[in-house]
Design an enzyme around this catalytic site. Structure first.
Site, PDB file in Angstrom:
ATOM      1  N   ASN A 186      -4.439   4.452  16.089  1.00  0.00           N
ATOM      2  CA  ASN A 186      -5.418   4.107  15.061  1.00  0.00           C
ATOM      3  C   ASN A 186      -5.833   2.654  15.257  1.00  0.00           C
ATOM      4  O   ASN A 186      -4.999   1.759  15.175  1.00  0.00           O
ATOM      5  CB  ASN A 186      -4.823   4.303  13.670  1.00  0.00           C
ATOM      6  CG  ASN A 186      -4.513   5.770  13.411  1.00  0.00           C
ATOM      7  OD1 ASN A 186      -5.377   6.629  13.574  1.00  0.00           O
ATOM      8  ND2 ASN A 186      -3.279   6.076  13.046  1.00  0.00           N
ATOM      9  N   GLY A 241       6.507  -1.907   6.511  1.00  0.00           N
ATOM     10  CA  GLY A 241       7.875  -2.396   6.599  1.00  0.00           C
ATOM     11  C   GLY A 241       8.804  -1.521   7.413  1.00  0.00           C
ATOM     12  O   GLY A 241       8.479  -0.381   7.756  1.00  0.00           O
ATOM     13  N   GLU A 242       9.963  -2.074   7.728  1.00  0.00           N
ATOM     14  CA  GLU A 242      10.996  -1.361   8.482  1.00  0.00           C
ATOM     15  C   GLU A 242      12.103  -0.980   7.495  1.00  0.00           C
ATOM     16  O   GLU A 242      12.883  -1.840   7.064  1.00  0.00           O
ATOM     17  CB  GLU A 242      11.510  -2.274   9.607  1.00  0.00           C
ATOM     18  CG  GLU A 242      12.772  -1.782  10.303  1.00  0.00           C
ATOM     19  CD  GLU A 242      12.728  -0.318  10.713  1.00  0.00           C
ATOM     20  OE1 GLU A 242      11.842   0.075  11.484  1.00  0.00           O
ATOM     21  OE2 GLU A 242      13.596   0.453  10.252  1.00  0.00           O
ATOM     22  N   CYS A 280       5.660  -5.087  16.381  1.00  0.00           N
ATOM     23  CA  CYS A 280       5.202  -4.095  17.347  1.00  0.00           C
ATOM     24  C   CYS A 280       3.712  -4.360  17.594  1.00  0.00           C
ATOM     25  O   CYS A 280       2.941  -4.511  16.645  1.00  0.00           O
ATOM     26  CB  CYS A 280       5.431  -2.687  16.801  1.00  0.00           C
ATOM     27  SG  CYS A 280       7.135  -2.424  16.298  1.00  0.00           S
ATOM     28  N   SER A 317      10.320   5.682  16.086  1.00  0.00           N
ATOM     29  CA  SER A 317       9.114   5.188  16.748  1.00  0.00           C
ATOM     30  C   SER A 317       9.501   4.840  18.179  1.00  0.00           C
ATOM     31  O   SER A 317      10.078   3.789  18.426  1.00  0.00           O
ATOM     32  CB  SER A 317       8.604   3.935  16.033  1.00  0.00           C
ATOM     33  OG  SER A 317       8.156   4.294  14.752  1.00  0.00           O
ATOM     34  N   LEU A 318       9.187   5.735  19.091  1.00  0.00           N
ATOM     35  CA  LEU A 318       9.643   5.552  20.475  1.00  0.00           C
ATOM     36  C   LEU A 318       8.574   4.834  21.299  1.00  0.00           C
ATOM     37  O   LEU A 318       8.791   3.739  21.792  1.00  0.00           O
ATOM     38  CB  LEU A 318       9.976   6.926  21.067  1.00  0.00           C
ATOM     39  CG  LEU A 318      10.713   6.915  22.389  1.00  0.00           C
ATOM     40  CD1 LEU A 318      12.098   6.310  22.242  1.00  0.00           C
ATOM     41  CD2 LEU A 318      10.819   8.327  22.954  1.00  0.00           C
ATOM     42  N   HIS A 319       7.453   5.476  21.478  1.00  0.00           N
ATOM     43  CA  HIS A 319       6.228   4.870  22.031  1.00  0.00           C
ATOM     44  C   HIS A 319       6.267   4.463  23.493  1.00  0.00           C
ATOM     45  O   HIS A 319       5.242   4.036  24.030  1.00  0.00           O
ATOM     46  CB  HIS A 319       5.774   3.670  21.184  1.00  0.00           C
ATOM     47  CG  HIS A 319       5.607   3.987  19.724  1.00  0.00           C
ATOM     48  ND1 HIS A 319       5.043   5.146  19.275  1.00  0.00           N
ATOM     49  CD2 HIS A 319       5.958   3.296  18.609  1.00  0.00           C
ATOM     50  CE1 HIS A 319       5.036   5.160  17.954  1.00  0.00           C
ATOM     51  NE2 HIS A 319       5.597   4.056  17.522  1.00  0.00           N
ATOM     52  N   CYS A 330       3.357   8.622   1.592  1.00  0.00           N
ATOM     53  CA  CYS A 330       3.856   7.649   2.564  1.00  0.00           C
ATOM     54  C   CYS A 330       4.199   6.374   1.799  1.00  0.00           C
ATOM     55  O   CYS A 330       3.330   5.719   1.238  1.00  0.00           O
ATOM     56  CB  CYS A 330       2.771   7.415   3.605  1.00  0.00           C
ATOM     57  SG  CYS A 330       3.220   6.217   4.852  1.00  0.00           S
ATOM     58  N   CYS A 364       0.709  -2.405  15.937  1.00  0.00           N
ATOM     59  CA  CYS A 364       0.788  -2.099  14.501  1.00  0.00           C
ATOM     60  C   CYS A 364       0.173  -3.217  13.664  1.00  0.00           C
ATOM     61  O   CYS A 364       0.528  -4.387  13.815  1.00  0.00           O
ATOM     62  CB  CYS A 364       2.250  -1.889  14.105  1.00  0.00           C
ATOM     63  SG  CYS A 364       2.457  -1.647  12.329  1.00  0.00           S
ATOM     64  N   GLU A 417       0.834  -1.199   0.000  1.00  0.00           N
ATOM     65  CA  GLU A 417       0.000   0.000   0.000  1.00  0.00           C
ATOM     66  C   GLU A 417       0.868   1.248   0.000  1.00  0.00           C
ATOM     67  O   GLU A 417       1.982   1.245   0.526  1.00  0.00           O
ATOM     68  CB  GLU A 417      -0.892  -0.005   1.240  1.00  0.00           C
ATOM     69  CG  GLU A 417      -1.925  -1.115   1.182  1.00  0.00           C
ATOM     70  CD  GLU A 417      -2.901  -1.106   2.342  1.00  0.00           C
ATOM     71  OE1 GLU A 417      -4.078  -1.364   2.100  1.00  0.00           O
ATOM     72  OE2 GLU A 417      -2.497  -0.838   3.477  1.00  0.00           O
ATOM     73  N   CYS A 470      -1.511   5.702  10.051  1.00  0.00           N
ATOM     74  CA  CYS A 470      -0.299   5.038  10.537  1.00  0.00           C
ATOM     75  C   CYS A 470      -0.637   3.707  11.174  1.00  0.00           C
ATOM     76  O   CYS A 470      -1.514   3.609  12.021  1.00  0.00           O
ATOM     77  CB  CYS A 470       0.341   5.851  11.651  1.00  0.00           C
ATOM     78  SG  CYS A 470       1.105   7.309  11.103  1.00  0.00           S
ATOM     79  N   CYS A 508       6.351  -7.139   7.523  1.00  0.00           N
ATOM     80  CA  CYS A 508       7.423  -6.591   8.359  1.00  0.00           C
ATOM     81  C   CYS A 508       7.985  -7.701   9.231  1.00  0.00           C
ATOM     82  O   CYS A 508       7.246  -8.569   9.675  1.00  0.00           O
ATOM     83  CB  CYS A 508       6.883  -5.455   9.243  1.00  0.00           C
ATOM     84  SG  CYS A 508       8.169  -4.572  10.147  1.00  0.00           S
ATOM     85  N   SER A 559      11.377   6.810   8.838  1.00  0.00           N
ATOM     86  CA  SER A 559      10.935   6.423  10.179  1.00  0.00           C
ATOM     87  C   SER A 559      11.418   5.014  10.493  1.00  0.00           C
ATOM     88  O   SER A 559      11.275   4.107   9.686  1.00  0.00           O
ATOM     89  CB  SER A 559       9.404   6.476  10.242  1.00  0.00           C
ATOM     90  OG  SER A 559       8.946   5.982  11.481  1.00  0.00           O
TER      91      SER A 559
HETATM   92  N1  SAH Z   1       8.628   0.558  10.493  1.00  0.00           N
HETATM   93  C1  SAH Z   1       8.812   1.953  10.627  1.00  0.00           C
HETATM   94  C2  SAH Z   1       7.954   2.764   9.686  1.00  0.00           C
HETATM   95  C3  SAH Z   1       6.522   2.321   9.464  1.00  0.00           C
HETATM   96  S1  SAH Z   1       5.394   2.505  10.795  1.00  0.00           S
HETATM   97  C4  SAH Z   1       8.583   2.372  12.054  1.00  0.00           C
HETATM   98  O1  SAH Z   1       8.133   1.562  12.839  1.00  0.00           O
HETATM   99  O2  SAH Z   1       8.911   3.507  12.382  1.00  0.00           O
HETATM  100  C5  SAH Z   1       4.983   4.238  10.755  1.00  0.00           C
HETATM  101  C6  SAH Z   1       4.587   4.813  12.126  1.00  0.00           C
HETATM  102  O3  SAH Z   1       3.266   4.410  12.522  1.00  0.00           O
HETATM  103  C7  SAH Z   1       5.482   4.364  13.253  1.00  0.00           C
HETATM  104  O4  SAH Z   1       5.792   5.432  14.111  1.00  0.00           O
HETATM  105  C8  SAH Z   1       4.615   3.372  13.974  1.00  0.00           C
HETATM  106  O5  SAH Z   1       5.070   3.158  15.257  1.00  0.00           O
HETATM  107  C9  SAH Z   1       3.279   4.029  13.880  1.00  0.00           C
HETATM  108  N2  SAH Z   1       2.159   3.132  14.149  1.00  0.00           N
HETATM  109  C10 SAH Z   1       2.118   1.799  13.994  1.00  0.00           C
HETATM  110  N3  SAH Z   1       0.904   1.326  14.329  1.00  0.00           N
HETATM  111  C11 SAH Z   1       0.154   2.388  14.675  1.00  0.00           C
HETATM  112  C12 SAH Z   1      -1.219   2.542  15.084  1.00  0.00           C
HETATM  113  N4  SAH Z   1      -2.043   1.510  15.139  1.00  0.00           N
HETATM  114  N5  SAH Z   1      -1.664   3.785  15.358  1.00  0.00           N
HETATM  115  C13 SAH Z   1      -0.837   4.846  15.236  1.00  0.00           C
HETATM  116  N6  SAH Z   1       0.448   4.769  14.843  1.00  0.00           N
HETATM  117  C14 SAH Z   1       0.944   3.546  14.572  1.00  0.00           C
HETATM  118 FE1  SF4 Z   2       7.072  -2.937  11.474  1.00  0.00          FE
HETATM  119 FE2  SF4 Z   2       7.049  -0.269  11.970  1.00  0.00          FE
HETATM  120 FE3  SF4 Z   2       4.829  -1.731  12.257  1.00  0.00          FE
HETATM  121 FE4  SF4 Z   2       6.823  -2.038  13.997  1.00  0.00          FE
HETATM  122  S1  SF4 Z   2       5.600  -0.178  13.667  1.00  0.00           S
HETATM  123  S2  SF4 Z   2       5.651  -3.701  13.025  1.00  0.00           S
HETATM  124  S3  SF4 Z   2       8.582  -1.793  12.650  1.00  0.00           S
HETATM  125  S4  SF4 Z   2       5.919  -1.358  10.346  1.00  0.00           S
END
Ligand code: SAH
Ligand code: SF4
Length: 373
Positions: free
Chosen positions: A317, A186-187, A133, A240-242, A122, A136, A109, A360, A129, A218
């Site tokens: 989300n 993906g990462e 996480c 992506s700290l979280h 984007c 995600c 996508e 995201c 991936c 990212s």
């Molecule tokens: N793999 C990379 C880039 C893709 S994810 C990464 O993890 O940074 C893009 C962003 O969306 C990241 O910051 C991720 O942590 C965030 N993300 C993933 N799942 C999400 C969700 N359900 N709601 C909001 N942000 C989310």
């Molecule tokens: Fe992969 Fe980024 Fe999603 Fe983590 S947040 S599973 S690294 S796409």
């Protein structure tokens, strides 16, 4: 598995179904070698780049300044096509999401997010991936394979086709696509070499000519590639700290067990070019009852001290089966206030494209979703 074995195992196909080689995504030096091998002068490579990246041409026939015979010769062995558009969905807020079919039938996508001042694409870097996480959606789809440089560039070329951004005499030349974020599926740092090749062409003035200031990568925190990315590409970095501590971060982001916060933040502090004018963005997804307490915000202010940065607060989300919900608005506002009072920029990101699962962390191949059903 070593990095090179991994790259080989998950490599993108180089030839299309008819055995033709993709010219999109080849570094200029390599294209020059091909031109010479084809009995042509090296400068043909620059001409080809111009047609492909600056004029958006999709077939060799239209390349008026190449000899006719050579155009035919090229068409027999090479392609410069686009991915197939499988579906196109438009959100009520103007966000557009495409599901793209790749030459081997895999799907990814990409999402275009327009605002009054900029248009951001984007871009996905992998099908699925490796990482998992917890919050995600993409993370529930195992890695199928890496995208090749051409497949990332094809996403940008397709968006430019859609936005009508190629120069022509009678139509406006739009500049709706201003920014690229490597934040799709993906990462990107687990597919570093291909991402780097694609972004180099993206930034080259003879390629797509998009400034590194307008490109953000990212990462979930693949420490060894962070510095390399800064040195070789110099693009903006988002992390992506979280979570503000190792225990919580390891729970929701297993990669933290491999690269804990100390190492990650060290790499951030040493990110080439970092200054108050070039800050790192930390992304922090707001998960109700998980990472959104006032104490977490205070912990965060201590953790990021002395790193030029801003903290993007992202309302979670939702997706079916995640087991998480988004923090209450008031909680998010309080969280932001604590960060702001400590001197941090902490904008709350407005979710875009939620109604079409384009926000995201909601991306996933549609076919994969249907399969699950
Ligand atoms: N793999 C990379 C880039 C893709 S994810 C990464 O993890 O940074 C893009 C962003 O969306 C990241 O910051 C991720 O942590 C965030 N993300 C993933 N799942 C999400 C969700 N359900 N709601 C909001 N942000 C989310
Ligand atoms: Fe992969 Fe980024 Fe999603 Fe983590 S947040 S599973 S690294 S796409």
């Amino acid at each position: 598995m070593s990095l090179s074995t991994h790259a080989e195992k998950f490599a993108a196909p180089r030839l299309d179904a008819q055995g033709r080689r993709q010219l999109i995504g080849l570094p200029r030096a390599e294209l020059e070698k091909i031109m010479i091998a084809e009995g042509q002068p090296a400068f043909r490579a620059k001409q080809l780049w111009n047609w492909i990246y600056q004029r958006g041409v999709k077939d060799f026939d239209s390349m008026g300044n190449l000899p006719k015979d050579f155009r035919r010769q090229l068409g027999e062995k090479y392609v410069i096509d686009r991915a197939r558009i499988v579906t196109e969905q438009k959100s009520d807020d103007g966000t557009i999401k495409w599901l793209l079919g790749l030459s081997d039938g895999q799907e990814v996508e990409m999402v275009f997010i327009p605002t009054p001042t900029r248009g951001t694409l984007c871009v996905s870097s992998q099908v699925g991936c490796t990482l998992t996480c917890r919050f995600c959606h993409t993370g529930t789809q195992p890695l199928v394979r890496n995208l090749g440089p051409h497949e990332m560039l094809q996403q940008i070329l397709l968006a430019k086709d859609f936005l009508n951004e190629w120069p022509s005499e009678d139509e406006k030349q739009g500049r709706d696509l201003t920014n690229i974020v490597m934040m799709g599926m993906g990462e990107p740092l687990y597919n570093y070499d291909n991402v780097a090749s694609a972004l180099k062409i993206c930034m080259d003035p003879d390629g797509l000519g998009i400034s590194k200031r307008h490109i953000t990568l990212s990462t979930s925190g693949v420490v060894p590639q962070i510095i390399q990315c800064g040195e070789e590409l110099g693009v903006n970095l988002a992390i992506s700290l979280h979570a503000p501590n190792n225990q919580l971060r390891s729970e929701i982001m297993p990669i933290n067990q491999k690269y804990p916060l100390e190492d990650l933040l060290d790499a951030c502090r040493n990110y080439p070019g970092l200054s108050p004018m070039r800050r790192i963005t930390f992304e922090y997804v707001m998960l109700d009852g998980v990472n959104d307490a006032a104490e977490h915000a205070h912990e965060l202010t201590r953790l990021l001290i002395n790193i030029p940065c801003k903290i993007n607060l992202i309302p979670f989300n939702a997706w079916e089966g995640s087991g998480f919900s988004c923090s209450q608005e008031e909680k998010i506002n309080q969280f932001a206030k604590i960060l702001e009072n400590a001197g941090y920029d902490a904008p709350i990101r407005r979710p875009r494209g939620r109604d079409i699962l384009a926000a995201c962390g909601q991306l996933k191949s549609l076919s994969e979703r249907l399969k699950k059903k």
